[in-house]
Design an enzyme around this catalytic site. Structure first.
Site, PDB file in Angstrom:
ATOM      1  N   ASP A 140       0.859  -1.184   0.000  1.00 54.21           N
ATOM      2  CA  ASP A 140       0.000   0.000   0.000  1.00 54.21           C
ATOM      3  C   ASP A 140       0.893   1.230   0.000  1.00 54.21           C
ATOM      4  OD1 ASP A 140      -2.413  -1.433   0.105  1.00 54.21           O
ATOM      5  OD2 ASP A 140      -2.365  -1.541   2.288  1.00 54.21           O
ATOM      6  N   ASP A 162      -7.095  -1.607  -4.207  1.00 55.96           N
ATOM      7  CA  ASP A 162      -8.060  -1.228  -3.171  1.00 55.96           C
ATOM      8  C   ASP A 162      -9.068  -0.224  -3.709  1.00 55.96           C
ATOM      9  OD1 ASP A 162      -6.637  -2.808  -1.356  1.00 55.96           O
ATOM     10  OD2 ASP A 162      -5.466  -1.120  -0.605  1.00 55.96           O
TER      11      ASP A 162
END
Length: 194
Positions: A140, A162
């Protein structure tokens, strides 16, 4: 004109276009996710956050073994199985797909699920030849409103996969609420929808 089995010939062409949109969008999301994660790893690993807009947007590399908000960090194996199940469910659902809005929705969900599933399968500590399998950490790197997010202390750091999953989930809720069905019909309406 009807094809064998009574189905309109035009429906076959539309179904092919719908499936092509699903597959193309899923492939685009998947490649974009892999490329941006690779760039993030090259540029951000071991570096301080890269501030793009102070207090609004920065790039900060983290390795997430859990879900959003780092929930379930000890359950990586379960999240891997869930992601694999989502991919299988979308592929199975595509057999009945005849709706362009649902093709877009499922394309976003499939591309995002495949992106994060790849991390779960191949990134450290998982990977070929390693004793730990199905427990890779997701890369991330996008952080919005760092330290300034209202209600909660922080907004989760996320990636392209995401974002696609969230957008696909929101679209799925809207389509279901409006009565659009996977097969192209609309609840309470006769005939085909979009």
């Amino acid at each position: 004109m009807q094809a064998e089995g009574g189905a309109p010939v035009a429906a076959g062409g539309r179904r092919g276009r719908v499936l092509a949109v699903l597959a193309s969008l899923a492939a685009f999301i998947y490649v974009a996710d892999l490329v941006t994660k690779t760039v993030a790893l090259e540029a951000l690993e071991g570096e301080p956050p890269l501030v793009v807009i102070p207090g609004v947007l920065q790039f900060r590399l983290i390795f997430n073994s859990g879900a959003a908000f780092s929930i379930g960090t000890g359950m990586t194996f379960i999240f891997t199985l869930i992601a694999a199940g989502v991919v299988a469910a979308i592929i199975r659902t595509a057999r009945n797909l005849a709706s362009m809005p649902w093709a877009i929705t499922l394309g976003l969900l499939l591309g995002g699920a495949l992106g994060n599933l790849t991390d779960r399968l191949l990134r450290y500590p998982s990977g070929f030849g390693r004793p730990t399998q199905l427990q890779g950490h997701v890369v991330d790197f996008v952080e919005v409103l760092p330290g300034n997010f209202p209600v909660i202390d922080y907004f989760p750091v996320f990636n392209v996969a995401d974002s696609a999953i969230v957008c696909g989930g929101v679209l799925a809720v809207i389509l279901a609420w409006r009565g659009y069905q996977i097969d192209g019909t609309r609840e309470g309406k006769s005939g085909r929808a979009a």
